[in-house]
Design a protein around this motif. Structure first.
Motif, mmCIF file in Angstrom:
data_model
loop_
_atom_site.group_PDB
_atom_site.id
_atom_site.type_symbol
_atom_site.label_atom_id
_atom_site.label_comp_id
_atom_site.label_asym_id
_atom_site.label_seq_id
_atom_site.Cartn_x
_atom_site.Cartn_y
_atom_site.Cartn_z
ATOM 1 N N TYR A 17 0.961 -0.905 -0.027
ATOM 2 C CA TYR A 17 -0.020 0.056 -0.180
ATOM 3 C C TYR A 17 0.539 1.206 -0.102
ATOM 4 O O TYR A 17 1.975 1.465 0.228
ATOM 5 C CB TYR A 17 -0.705 0.132 1.281
ATOM 6 N N THR A 18 0.291 2.408 -0.939
ATOM 7 C CA THR A 18 0.861 3.143 -0.059
ATOM 8 C C THR A 18 0.644 3.926 1.255
ATOM 9 O O THR A 18 -0.302 4.285 1.804
ATOM 10 C CB THR A 18 0.248 4.277 -1.432
ATOM 11 N N LEU A 19 1.487 4.646 2.157
ATOM 12 C CA LEU A 19 1.575 5.373 2.949
ATOM 13 C C LEU A 19 1.823 6.270 3.045
ATOM 14 O O LEU A 19 2.467 6.406 2.810
ATOM 15 C CB LEU A 19 2.559 4.393 3.922
ATOM 16 N N ASP A 20 1.384 6.801 3.777
ATOM 17 C CA ASP A 20 1.733 8.882 4.799
ATOM 18 C C ASP A 20 1.909 8.566 5.544
ATOM 19 O O ASP A 20 1.360 7.963 6.376
ATOM 20 C CB ASP A 20 0.414 9.391 4.146
ATOM 21 N N LEU A 21 3.397 9.274 5.730
ATOM 22 C CA LEU A 21 3.593 9.607 7.473
ATOM 23 C C LEU A 21 2.679 10.946 7.862
ATOM 24 O O LEU A 21 3.161 12.052 7.123
ATOM 25 C CB LEU A 21 5.109 9.633 7.066
ATOM 26 N N TYR A 22 2.984 10.345 9.156
ATOM 27 C CA TYR A 22 2.281 11.726 9.746
ATOM 28 C C TYR A 22 2.847 11.386 11.291
ATOM 29 O O TYR A 22 3.222 10.792 11.808
ATOM 30 C CB TYR A 22 0.610 11.993 10.310
ATOM 31 N N VAL A 23 3.583 13.331 11.487
ATOM 32 C CA VAL A 23 4.023 13.087 12.516
ATOM 33 C C VAL A 23 3.863 13.979 13.482
ATOM 34 O O VAL A 23 3.569 15.083 13.071
ATOM 35 C CB VAL A 23 5.336 13.770 12.476
ATOM 36 N N ASP A 24 3.134 13.462 14.893
ATOM 37 C CA ASP A 24 2.481 14.204 15.573
ATOM 38 C C ASP A 24 1.090 15.012 14.875
ATOM 39 O O ASP A 24 0.641 15.970 15.494
ATOM 40 C CB ASP A 24 3.012 15.449 16.254
ATOM 41 N N GLY A 25 0.702 14.718 14.015
ATOM 42 C CA GLY A 25 -0.557 14.293 13.416
ATOM 43 C C GLY A 25 -0.682 15.553 12.202
ATOM 44 O O GLY A 25 -1.840 16.582 11.180
#
Length: 104
Positions: free
Chosen positions: A40-48
């Protein structure tokens, strides 16, 4: 001509001093890499906050301030998400967070 040269030298000296005494950034910085070992394509979020996008079996890297953070990988298309944290990231470090799917 000599007076003009003195003015140019003085201007260069003032510019040099102002650069030398410019305020420094008070933050300590690091980076985090998301290694996406999923289909899957993943989006990384750091602290939202959005960090970067990792295509399947690829990675992405984003810059973050040193300190405690929570990381969330969100699959594009609503396939789910996974979080980890809080995790302390040291100044100047570059850790990798690997996300994978366990085969049953």
């Amino acid at each position: 001509m000599k007076k003009m040269l003195s003015i140019i030298t003085l201007a260069v000296a003032i510019i040099g001093l102002s650069i030398g005494f410019a305020p420094r950034d008070a933050h300590a910085w690091a980076q985090i890499t998301l290694q996406n070992d999923t289909p899957y394509t993943l989006d990384l979020y750091v602290d939202g906050n959005y960090g970067c996008r990792a295509l399947p079996n690829m990675f992405c890297t984003t810059q973050i301030p040193a300190g405690n953070h929570t990381f969330t990988a969100v699959a594009a298309g609503g396939q789910g998400s996974i979080s980890e944290g809080p995790v302390y990231i040291e100044d100047g470090s570059s850790p990798t967070w690997t996300v994978f799917i366990e085969q049953q």
